[in-house]
Design an enzyme around this catalytic site. Structure first.
Site, mmCIF file in Angstrom:
data_model
loop_
_atom_site.group_PDB
_atom_site.id
_atom_site.type_symbol
_atom_site.label_atom_id
_atom_site.label_comp_id
_atom_site.label_asym_id
_atom_site.label_seq_id
_atom_site.Cartn_x
_atom_site.Cartn_y
_atom_site.Cartn_z
ATOM 1 N N CYS A 73 0.742 -1.323 0.010
ATOM 2 C CA CYS A 73 -0.051 -0.068 0.276
ATOM 3 C C CYS A 73 0.823 1.336 0.007
ATOM 4 C CB CYS A 73 -0.695 -0.232 0.946
ATOM 5 S SG CYS A 73 -2.225 -1.421 1.311
ATOM 6 N N GLU A 75 0.503 3.640 2.016
ATOM 7 C CA GLU A 75 0.374 4.559 3.036
ATOM 8 C C GLU A 75 1.484 3.500 3.912
ATOM 9 O OE1 GLU A 75 -2.097 3.119 1.897
ATOM 10 O OE2 GLU A 75 -3.887 4.527 3.404
ATOM 11 N N CYS A 112 -6.398 1.225 4.955
ATOM 12 C CA CYS A 112 -6.761 -0.360 5.074
ATOM 13 C C CYS A 112 -6.166 -0.444 6.754
ATOM 14 C CB CYS A 112 -5.922 -1.310 4.446
ATOM 15 S SG CYS A 112 -4.244 -1.733 4.357
HETATM 16 N N1 THU Z 1 -4.559 -0.072 -1.268
HETATM 17 C C1 THU Z 1 -3.283 1.405 -0.493
HETATM 18 O O1 THU Z 1 -2.478 1.494 -0.802
HETATM 19 N N2 THU Z 1 -3.978 1.863 0.339
HETATM 20 C C2 THU Z 1 -4.432 1.322 1.608
HETATM 21 O O2 THU Z 1 -4.938 2.085 2.320
HETATM 22 C C3 THU Z 1 -6.002 0.221 0.837
HETATM 23 C C4 THU Z 1 -5.208 0.044 -0.805
HETATM 24 C C5 THU Z 1 -4.131 -0.551 -2.655
HETATM 25 C C6 THU Z 1 -3.167 -2.060 -2.435
HETATM 26 C C7 THU Z 1 -3.707 -2.195 -3.653
HETATM 27 O O3 THU Z 1 -2.554 -1.429 -4.313
HETATM 28 C C8 THU Z 1 -5.192 -1.335 -3.869
HETATM 29 O O4 THU Z 1 -5.256 -0.243 -3.051
HETATM 30 C C9 THU Z 1 -6.541 -2.423 -3.815
HETATM 31 O O5 THU Z 1 -6.938 -2.574 -2.855
#
Ligand code: THU
Length: 160
Positions: A73, A75, A112
């Protein structure tokens, strides 16, 4: 037996233009970071920007992988980079923008659960709250005064 109520308070800005100037500038870094997202599988791109107490701004975007769980992710990309590059610095604020690249995302997208856990580690380590702002592509921006506010019952080192 007793019931325990857990409450948290968030601030909601109607749109990007309502943000204080310095926060809008940090969000602008997150917007630019989002453009560097590598998300060919989910087609959901996320950008994050951190303001450190030494004045540095660290950014990250989500980086995906054909082996799906190997991706990371935005973050955590940003926060681990900050921890690796400036281990002594405190994180003051974090701005996050997220949205689908195939449809418009208007609702604010919170970090998330796994990212909240990762951010919590640094908030606990530095002993000062991290302000978190998150939004979709357009529309409302939500502010949490600290990570603890959006991760009740956190698992931390005190349990180890
Ligand atoms: N994702 C993030 O970068 N941050 C989050 O807090 C939620 C999800 C990304 C992970 C993946 O590459 C895409 O979003 C879909 O889940």
């Amino acid at each position: 037996m007793k019931e325990v109520k857990i409450e948290s308070t968030l601030t909601v800005y109607d749109n990007f233009d309502e943000l204080p100037k310095s926060v809008a500038s940090l969000m602008q870094h997150a917007i630019e970071a989002r453009q560097k997202s590598y998300s060919p599988y989910s087609k959901f791109s996320v950008g994050a920007a951190l303001l450190l107490d030494n004045g540095e701004i660290i950014t990250g975007s989500n980086q995906e992988n054909a082996s799906y769980p190997s991706g990371l992710c935005a973050e955590r990309t940003a926060i681990y980079y900050a921890g690796a590059k400036y281990p002594e610095a405190k994180i003051v604020q974090m701005a996050i923008i997220a949205g689908s690249t195939i449809k418009q995302t208007m609702s604010p997208i919170p970090p998330c659960g796994a990212c909240r856990q990762a951010i919590a580690e640094y908030e606990i380590k530095q002993e000062t709250p991290i302000e978190i702002y998150f939004m979709g592509e357009i529309g409302k921006v939500v502010k949490s005064n600290s990570l603890a506010n959006i991760l009740p019952l956190v698992f931390d080192k005190s349990f180890l």
